[in-house]
Design an enzyme around this catalytic site. Structure first.
Site, PDB file in Angstrom:
ATOM      1  N   GLU A  18       0.822  -1.208   0.000  1.00  0.00           N
ATOM      2  CA  GLU A  18       0.000   0.000   0.000  1.00  0.00           C
ATOM      3  C   GLU A  18       0.857   1.259   0.000  1.00  0.00           C
ATOM      4  O   GLU A  18       0.433   2.316  -0.477  1.00  0.00           O
ATOM      5  CB  GLU A  18      -0.918   0.014   1.221  1.00  0.00           C
ATOM      6  N   ASP A  43      21.112  20.153 -28.452  1.00  0.00           N
ATOM      7  CA  ASP A  43      21.811  21.013 -29.401  1.00  0.00           C
ATOM      8  C   ASP A  43      22.763  21.918 -28.622  1.00  0.00           C
ATOM      9  O   ASP A  43      22.930  21.778 -27.411  1.00  0.00           O
ATOM     10  CB  ASP A  43      20.824  21.800 -30.267  1.00  0.00           C
TER      11      ASP A  43
END
Length: 93
Positions: free
Chosen positions: A40, A82
């Site tokens: 749980e 990039d």
């Protein structure tokens, strides 16, 4: 999470001892309760772990919009960016 589980086991043990229940039965019940609660608590464990990862990334000036992105980032082998550091479209030029 571990502290909560240990506290819960100790609390159940002490409560059962106060009510004069057998200590072995109390111990087994407390351990069974801790083991039963573990599945749980797994979503909470994952959320806390990802939040800690977001906090550590924030120390390096990284903005995380979704916690699930940290999981995806951890599963990567290669990250292409990039020259400005933004993520590419996963296409090689």
């Amino acid at each position: 999470m571990l502290r909560l589980t240990v506290f819960l086991v100790l609390f159940v043990m002490v409560t059962n001892v106060v009510f004069h229940r057998p200590w072995l039965e109390s111990l087994l019940f407390a351990l069974a309760l801790a083991v039963g609660l573990t599945p749980e608590l797994l979503p909470m464990v994952v959320s806390v772990t990802l939040a800690n990862g977001a906090r550590r990334l924030a120390q390096h000036r990284v903005i995380v919009k979704r916690l699930a992105a940290i999981h995806d980032l951890g599963a990567m082998d290669v990250l292409c960016t990039d020259k400005t550091g933004t993520l590419t479209e996963a296409k090689f030029a």
